[in-house]
Design a protein around this motif. Structure first.
Motif, PDB file in Angstrom:
ATOM      1  N   SER A   1       0.839  -1.182   0.000  1.00 23.36           N
ATOM      2  CA  SER A   1       0.000   0.000   0.000  1.00 23.36           C
ATOM      3  C   SER A   1       0.883   1.245   0.000  1.00 23.36           C
ATOM      4  CB  SER A   1      -0.934   0.011   1.211  1.00 23.36           C
ATOM      5  OG  SER A   1      -0.196   0.286   2.383  1.00 23.36           O
ATOM      6  N   ALA A   2       0.361   2.287  -0.637  1.00 21.64           N
ATOM      7  CA  ALA A   2       1.113   3.542  -0.730  1.00 21.64           C
ATOM      8  C   ALA A   2       0.884   4.366   0.533  1.00 21.64           C
ATOM      9  CB  ALA A   2       0.654   4.330  -1.942  1.00 21.64           C
ATOM     10  N   ARG A   3       1.930   4.971   0.965  1.00 16.59           N
ATOM     11  CA  ARG A   3       1.805   5.804   2.152  1.00 16.59           C
ATOM     12  C   ARG A   3       2.088   7.257   1.745  1.00 16.59           C
ATOM     13  NH1 ARG A   3       5.120   5.704   7.822  1.00 16.59           N
ATOM     14  NH2 ARG A   3       4.639   7.885   8.135  1.00 16.59           N
ATOM     15  N   ILE A   4       1.142   8.129   2.051  1.00 14.53           N
ATOM     16  CA  ILE A   4       1.295   9.536   1.710  1.00 14.53           C
ATOM     17  C   ILE A   4       1.480  10.305   3.007  1.00 14.53           C
ATOM     18  CG2 ILE A   4       0.188  11.572   0.709  1.00 14.53           C
ATOM     19  CD1 ILE A   4      -1.388   9.617  -1.066  1.00 14.53           C
ATOM     20  N   SER A   5       2.555  11.061   3.081  1.00 16.76           N
ATOM     21  CA  SER A   5       2.723  11.890   4.270  1.00 16.76           C
ATOM     22  C   SER A   5       2.616  13.351   3.847  1.00 16.76           C
ATOM     23  CB  SER A   5       4.058  11.605   4.955  1.00 16.76           C
ATOM     24  OG  SER A   5       5.114  11.972   4.099  1.00 16.76           O
ATOM     25  N   TYR A   6       2.013  14.135   4.705  1.00 14.67           N
ATOM     26  CA  TYR A   6       1.760  15.536   4.405  1.00 14.67           C
ATOM     27  C   TYR A   6       2.419  16.377   5.489  1.00 14.67           C
ATOM     28  CZ  TYR A   6      -0.790  19.927   3.931  1.00 14.67           C
ATOM     29  OH  TYR A   6      -1.115  21.253   3.792  1.00 14.67           O
ATOM     30  N   ASN A   7       3.333  17.208   5.087  1.00 11.85           N
ATOM     31  CA  ASN A   7       3.986  18.117   6.026  1.00 11.85           C
ATOM     32  C   ASN A   7       3.531  19.534   5.706  1.00 11.85           C
ATOM     33  OD1 ASN A   7       5.477  16.064   7.223  1.00 11.85           O
ATOM     34  ND2 ASN A   7       7.144  16.267   5.727  1.00 11.85           N
TER      35      ASN A   7
END
Length: 109
Positions: A1-7
């Motif tokens: 699964s793709a993991r998207i992180s938002y900073n």
């Protein structure tokens, strides 16, 4: 699964404290002895401007938000009078004051 992180980046909006400047000049008219002309910056509403005459709140001034212009007329009795204008916004305050002395009229005998 793709993991998207938002900073999130913090956007800092510059905060400019308000300023006020005015001058009071003598006028010779039926309805006034003195006229106040001034300007404010960093202010959008008349409610953020306080004008006091001899320590009492006076709302008899005009404020033009588009250009920051302030105008007022006063019919002052003989004696010494103080005028203070204070402005405030979320970033700070400013004020300016002046005093004027009106001499008793001299009536020749």
């Amino acid at each position: 699964s793709a993991r998207i992180s938002y900073n999130p980046t913090e956007v800092v909006v510059p905060c400019t404290p308000p300023t006020v400047a005015f001058r009071l000049q003598e006028v010779n008219s039926q309805d006034a002895t003195h006229e106040l002309r001034g300007s404010v910056s960093g202010i959008e509403r008349k409610a953020d401007i306080s004008l006091t005459l001899d320590g009492k709140i006076n709302n008899e001034f005009q404020f033009y938000p588009l250009n920051g212009e302030l105008n007022a007329k006063f019919k002052l009795a003989p004696g010494t009078h103080s005028i203070v204008i204070s402005v405030k916004n979320a970033c700070g305050t400013d004020n300016q004051g002046t005093s004027v002395t009106i001499e008793e009229p001299c009536n020749p005998p």
